[in-house]
Scaffold this motif. Structure first.
Motif, PDB file in Angstrom:
ATOM      1  N   UNK A  90       0.726  -1.167  -0.096  1.00 58.15           N
ATOM      2  CA  UNK A  90       0.127   0.126   0.049  1.00 58.15           C
ATOM      3  C   UNK A  90       0.743   1.362   0.017  1.00 58.15           C
ATOM      4  N   UNK A  91       1.829   1.341   0.878  1.00 59.72           N
ATOM      5  CA  UNK A  91       2.804   2.282   1.077  1.00 59.72           C
ATOM      6  C   UNK A  91       3.497   2.536  -0.484  1.00 59.72           C
ATOM      7  N   UNK A  92       3.909   1.403  -0.975  1.00 65.60           N
ATOM      8  CA  UNK A  92       4.881   1.668  -2.129  1.00 65.60           C
ATOM      9  C   UNK A  92       3.960   2.123  -3.365  1.00 65.60           C
ATOM     10  N   UNK A  93       2.847   1.737  -3.300  1.00 66.73           N
ATOM     11  CA  UNK A  93       1.904   2.417  -4.289  1.00 66.73           C
ATOM     12  C   UNK A  93       1.792   3.607  -4.127  1.00 66.73           C
ATOM     13  N   UNK A  94       1.425   4.301  -3.163  1.00 72.86           N
ATOM     14  CA  UNK A  94       1.095   5.739  -3.110  1.00 72.86           C
ATOM     15  C   UNK A  94       2.495   6.497  -3.089  1.00 72.86           C
ATOM     16  N   UNK A  95       3.601   5.896  -2.720  1.00 75.51           N
ATOM     17  CA  UNK A  95       4.988   6.540  -2.880  1.00 75.51           C
ATOM     18  C   UNK A  95       5.155   6.922  -4.174  1.00 75.51           C
ATOM     19  N   UNK A  96       4.851   5.794  -4.991  1.00 82.01           N
ATOM     20  CA  UNK A  96       5.185   5.998  -6.410  1.00 82.01           C
ATOM     21  C   UNK A  96       4.197   6.726  -7.186  1.00 82.01           C
ATOM     22  N   UNK A  97       3.083   7.445  -6.347  1.00 79.92           N
ATOM     23  CA  UNK A  97       2.054   8.502  -7.043  1.00 79.92           C
ATOM     24  C   UNK A  97       1.071   7.527  -7.831  1.00 79.92           C
ATOM     25  N   UNK A  98       0.996   6.222  -7.458  1.00 74.97           N
ATOM     26  CA  UNK A  98      -0.208   5.510  -7.983  1.00 74.97           C
ATOM     27  C   UNK A  98      -1.209   5.009  -6.913  1.00 74.97           C
ATOM     28  N   UNK A  99      -2.528   4.760  -7.454  1.00 74.66           N
ATOM     29  CA  UNK A  99      -3.485   4.576  -6.678  1.00 74.66           C
ATOM     30  C   UNK A  99      -3.380   3.146  -5.891  1.00 74.66           C
ATOM     31  N   UNK A 100      -3.419   2.893  -4.632  1.00 73.47           N
ATOM     32  CA  UNK A 100      -3.471   1.502  -4.053  1.00 73.47           C
ATOM     33  C   UNK A 100      -4.473   0.552  -4.351  1.00 73.47           C
ATOM     34  N   UNK A 101      -5.427   0.994  -5.397  1.00 69.55           N
ATOM     35  CA  UNK A 101      -6.418  -0.143  -5.535  1.00 69.55           C
ATOM     36  C   UNK A 101      -6.027  -1.096  -6.185  1.00 69.55           C
ATOM     37  N   UNK A 102      -6.513  -2.573  -5.940  1.00 68.69           N
ATOM     38  CA  UNK A 102      -5.926  -3.568  -6.646  1.00 68.69           C
ATOM     39  C   UNK A 102      -6.851  -4.071  -7.540  1.00 68.69           C
ATOM     40  N   UNK A 103      -8.221  -3.846  -7.473  1.00 66.65           N
ATOM     41  CA  UNK A 103      -9.312  -4.420  -8.445  1.00 66.65           C
ATOM     42  C   UNK A 103     -10.510  -3.556  -8.328  1.00 66.65           C
ATOM     43  N   UNK A 104     -11.498  -3.811  -9.068  1.00 65.35           N
ATOM     44  CA  UNK A 104     -12.553  -3.265  -9.432  1.00 65.35           C
ATOM     45  C   UNK A 104     -13.797  -4.034  -9.900  1.00 65.35           C
ATOM     46  N   UNK A 105     -14.838  -3.651  -9.683  1.00 61.59           N
ATOM     47  CA  UNK A 105     -16.223  -4.280 -10.153  1.00 61.59           C
ATOM     48  C   UNK A 105     -17.162  -3.278 -10.320  1.00 61.59           C
ATOM     49  N   UNK A 106     -18.247  -3.640 -11.244  1.00 60.83           N
ATOM     50  CA  UNK A 106     -19.346  -2.742 -11.312  1.00 60.83           C
ATOM     51  C   UNK A 106     -20.759  -3.862 -11.562  1.00 60.83           C
ATOM     52  N   UNK A 107     -21.126  -4.157 -10.393  1.00 63.98           N
ATOM     53  CA  UNK A 107     -22.229  -5.236 -10.438  1.00 63.98           C
ATOM     54  C   UNK A 107     -23.338  -4.852 -11.213  1.00 63.98           C
TER      55      UNK A 107
END
Length: 405
Positions: free
Chosen positions: A317-334
């Motif tokens: 989580x920290x690595x993603x944010x430090x790189x300027x990226x979203x920490x989101x791993x996946x998404x769905x739209x039921x």
């Protein structure tokens, strides 16, 4: 640590919402802030939490700054979508949020308020282990804008606490409640029933101890054995017995009677409050399907029907944010069918009930049978709402299957 994350579509690295997503500015907005740290892992727990030996590169002392980075990302994403709404509720969950210094919790809350604003009558809750609450901690949280403390009591009986691997001292629940009251905070107490070796009399003792504290709100959850937990392994090896369904049903009936006699009304299958104003507005936001952003590793979010979830480990989580990226791993739209099923699952658990108009015609034809079986309140059904009876609450999953099969 919790089980695997759900399957879903890849989340965009910049965290942007789909261009066709339409957010209703009248829909309430909430924030959940996950603090994934615990001193000891409870044997029954399947939440996304970590003890010091499991952090592997993540740092507890810099966690607040990391999460504040996600708050900035959320502000930009929602601003680009054209909808910045003040928070109606905020909930610090875990883990044990009060393992962090109160100042860290205050900074996270302040950053969220700066980013989104907050309603004048907002509910701001912090979960707490009783051993971590002192008058000074409670006063600092109140000064930061916290309005409510949710205290993990679980049981008043030492051998039940030991079976759950809870390390707090039972007497510290009383001192934690007193500290919260002294700071002007509302108080909720959480209980768990059905632990290995817990008798009906043990449970009666815990209920008596909990109501004697005179909290504004109580939650009572049946112990569920989750795969991968220490308790699941103990049961598999025959070291302890699995929870007995009939005993848990008796415990639920005892809880409902004892809490009703003490002046509490149920408003969701596992939750009771003295008045409607003392219900957990944050949890009601989930059951009503409003919008929320979940901050922190493994946290889930829901905005305008879109769901996403963050990477689980605090280091990732920290690595993603430090790189300027979203920490989101996946998404769905039921789709509509899945969304309708979820609405039935959630709203049918509440005392305000499920509008019968939300049930498909085939399901509505079965309501008369549910009333005949004593599972659904007939007076509420005449008003157009499905409200569970006490027996219906015990068999809530069966009611949903009847409505949706």
């Amino acid at each position: 640590m919790a089980g695997p994350l759900p399957l879903g579509d890849p989340a965009p690295a910049d965290g942007r919402l789909p261009a066709d997503l339409r957010i209703d500015p009248a829909t309430a907005f909430s924030a959940y802030l996950h603090v994934p740290f615990c001193r000891v892992r409870c044997g029954y727990c399947d939440f996304n939490t970590y003890t010091a030996s499991e952090l592997r590169g993540a740092r507890q002392d810099t966690y607040a700054d990391t999460l504040i980075g996600e708050i900035g990302l959320a502000r930009d994403v929602l601003s680009d979508a054209g909808t910045l709404r003040p928070m109606e509720t905020v909930f610090f969950g875990g883990g044990t949020p009060t393992l962090l210094p109160p100042g860290d919790l205050a900074r996270m809350l302040g950053a969220a308020i700066d980013a989104f604003g907050i309603a004048d009558d907002a509910e701001v809750t912090v979960e707490a282990n009783p051993d971590t609450v002192t008058p000074a901690v409670a006063a600092e949280l109140a000064a930061a804008g916290v309005t409510r403390l949710s205290i993990g009591m679980q049981s008043a009986v030492p051998h039940v606490l030991a079976a759950l691997d809870r390390t707090h001292r039972p007497e510290n629940v009383r001192t934690a409640v007193a500290a919260a009251r002294g700071a002007g905070l509302a108080v909720s107490v959480d209980l768990i029933y059905g632990a290995p070796g817990e008798s009906l009399e043990d449970w009666r003792e815990s209920l008596h101890a909990a109501t004697a504290l005179d909290p504004d709100h109580l939650s009572a959850y049946a112990l569920i054995i989750e795969d991968g937990t220490k308790l699941a392994r103990q049961i598999r090896r025959g070291e302890v017995h699995a929870p007995d369904d009939d005993l848990q049903a008796d415990m639920y009936e005892l809880a409902d009677a004892a809490l009703r006699d003490a002046g509490y009304d149920w408003y969701e299958v596992s939750n009771w409050a003295r008045t409607p104003a003392q219900r957990s507005r944050h949890n009601l936001a989930y059951w009503r399907g409003t919008d929320w952003w979940g901050f922190g590793p493994g946290a889930h979010s829901h905005v305008a029907g879109l769901r996403w979830w963050n990477v689980k480990h605090p280091a990732a989580y920290a690595q993603r944010l430090a790189a300027g990226e979203s920490p989101a791993a996946g998404t769905e739209r039921p789709g509509p069918e899945a969304s309708a099923l979820e609405r039935i699952l959630l709203r049918s658990r509440t005392a305000e009930g499920l509008p019968l108009s939300d049930v498909a015609p085939a399901g509505r034809t079965r309501v008369a049978g549910l009333i005949a079986d004593g599972l659904v309140d007939p007076a509420a059904a005449l008003r157009g709402a499905l409200v569970l009876t006490l027996r219906g609450r015990l068999l809530a999953d069966a009611v949903v299957r009847t409505l949706t099969d």
